[in-house]
Scaffold this motif. Sequence first.
Motif, short mmCIF file in Angstrom:
data_model
loop_
_atom_site.label_atom_id
_atom_site.label_comp_id
_atom_site.label_asym_id
_atom_site.label_seq_id
_atom_site.Cartn_x
_atom_site.Cartn_y
_atom_site.Cartn_z
N GLN A 181 -22.76 12.07 -5.68
CA GLN A 181 -21.97 12.23 -4.51
C GLN A 181 -22.60 12.30 -3.09
O GLN A 181 -22.18 11.83 -2.08
CB GLN A 181 -20.84 13.30 -4.60
N ILE A 182 -23.50 13.15 -2.91
CA ILE A 182 -24.26 13.61 -1.82
C ILE A 182 -25.12 12.44 -1.34
O ILE A 182 -25.16 11.96 -0.34
CB ILE A 182 -25.06 14.71 -2.02
N ALA A 183 -25.69 11.70 -2.32
CA ALA A 183 -26.44 10.46 -2.06
C ALA A 183 -25.79 9.31 -1.54
O ALA A 183 -26.20 8.59 -0.76
CB ALA A 183 -27.17 10.01 -3.43
N ALA A 184 -24.48 9.14 -2.17
CA ALA A 184 -23.82 8.14 -1.58
C ALA A 184 -23.04 8.45 -0.12
O ALA A 184 -23.13 7.54 0.62
CB ALA A 184 -22.32 7.97 -2.63
N GLU A 185 -22.73 9.66 0.26
CA GLU A 185 -22.35 10.09 1.43
C GLU A 185 -23.58 9.92 2.22
O GLU A 185 -23.41 9.37 3.49
CB GLU A 185 -22.01 11.66 1.38
N ALA A 186 -24.70 10.09 2.20
CA ALA A 186 -25.88 10.12 2.88
C ALA A 186 -25.96 8.36 3.04
O ALA A 186 -26.30 8.21 4.30
CB ALA A 186 -27.19 10.62 2.10
N GLU A 187 -25.81 7.60 2.42
CA GLU A 187 -25.87 6.28 2.37
C GLU A 187 -24.96 5.65 3.09
O GLU A 187 -25.31 4.91 4.09
CB GLU A 187 -25.94 5.52 0.98
N LYS A 188 -23.72 6.13 3.29
CA LYS A 188 -22.62 5.76 4.24
C LYS A 188 -23.13 6.27 5.41
O LYS A 188 -22.95 5.40 6.67
CB LYS A 188 -21.40 6.71 3.71
N LEU A 189 -23.61 7.29 5.66
CA LEU A 189 -23.98 7.68 7.20
C LEU A 189 -25.28 7.07 7.61
O LEU A 189 -25.20 6.88 8.79
CB LEU A 189 -24.34 9.35 7.08
N ARG A 190 -26.08 6.82 6.84
CA ARG A 190 -27.20 5.85 7.30
C ARG A 190 -26.84 4.43 7.59
O ARG A 190 -27.27 3.85 8.80
CB ARG A 190 -28.23 5.54 6.32
N GLY A 191 -25.66 3.89 7.07
CA GLY A 191 -25.17 2.71 7.50
C GLY A 191 -24.44 2.84 8.86
O GLY A 191 -24.32 2.00 9.57
N ARG A 192 -23.75 4.05 8.82
CA ARG A 192 -22.96 4.19 10.29
C ARG A 192 -24.23 4.45 11.30
O ARG A 192 -23.60 4.01 12.42
CB ARG A 192 -22.31 5.68 9.94
N VAL A 220 -25.01 24.32 -20.90
CA VAL A 220 -26.19 24.07 -20.09
C VAL A 220 -26.13 22.30 -19.86
O VAL A 220 -26.36 22.08 -18.64
CB VAL A 220 -27.32 24.22 -20.95
N GLN A 221 -25.56 21.84 -20.73
CA GLN A 221 -25.43 20.02 -20.78
C GLN A 221 -24.15 19.94 -19.50
O GLN A 221 -24.17 19.10 -18.72
CB GLN A 221 -25.00 19.53 -22.00
N LEU A 222 -23.17 20.73 -19.64
CA LEU A 222 -22.09 20.76 -18.53
C LEU A 222 -22.73 21.04 -17.18
O LEU A 222 -22.27 20.18 -16.34
CB LEU A 222 -20.93 21.55 -19.02
N LEU A 223 -23.68 22.10 -17.22
CA LEU A 223 -23.92 22.41 -15.65
C LEU A 223 -24.87 21.24 -15.45
O LEU A 223 -24.86 20.88 -14.35
CB LEU A 223 -24.94 23.78 -16.12
N LEU A 224 -25.83 20.69 -16.12
CA LEU A 224 -26.68 19.44 -15.87
C LEU A 224 -25.77 18.39 -15.55
O LEU A 224 -26.08 17.62 -14.29
CB LEU A 224 -27.71 19.04 -16.93
N ASP A 225 -24.80 17.95 -15.88
CA ASP A 225 -23.83 16.88 -15.77
C ASP A 225 -23.13 17.17 -14.46
O ASP A 225 -23.11 16.10 -13.66
CB ASP A 225 -22.93 16.55 -16.75
N GLU A 280 -23.71 14.89 -10.87
CA GLU A 280 -22.39 14.14 -10.40
C GLU A 280 -22.58 14.67 -8.77
O GLU A 280 -22.36 13.86 -7.71
CB GLU A 280 -21.21 14.61 -11.02
N GLN A 281 -22.83 15.83 -8.47
CA GLN A 281 -23.08 16.33 -7.09
C GLN A 281 -24.07 15.61 -6.54
O GLN A 281 -23.92 15.12 -5.36
CB GLN A 281 -23.23 17.94 -7.08
N GLU A 282 -25.07 15.50 -7.23
CA GLU A 282 -26.34 14.67 -6.34
C GLU A 282 -25.95 13.10 -6.14
O GLU A 282 -26.22 12.84 -5.03
CB GLU A 282 -27.54 14.74 -7.52
#
Length: 121
Positions: free
Chosen positions: A16-27, A3-8, A12-14
């Motif tokens: 990565q997605i938040a970072a990609e969304a921020e890049k797109l907002r800057g663009r 369960v801990q591995l699944l939560l981690d 991590e995916q969250e």
Amino acid sequence: MNVQLLLDNLAEQEQQIAAEAEKLRGRIEELTGQIGELDRQLEELKITRKTRDGLAGEIAHLESGLPNNPAYQQVLKRFVELGLFAETEPRPFAHHPRETSITPRTAHLTQANTRNGHQPT
């Protein structure tokens, strides 16, 4: 699966997605600025075209009277004297025996020459 591995993995995916969304907002901000600049340039061109179209009739009217205008003839004569124009054969529409066609001789002029104060030869 742990369960801990699944939560981690989800965390991590969250990130990565938040970072990609921020890049797109800057663009998006960058593209919005570029669109604004292009819109400003387009508006300036529309104003220029409108002004040009409004003056076109006036310019044509003025140009039609220039060849017979004594001041125009004096300016052309001075240009010939300065070597900026060359006299050629008489104009077919000439109303005065001294009127001649004028051919520009400006190929030898450059912005650098005129900017540096050099006189054309």
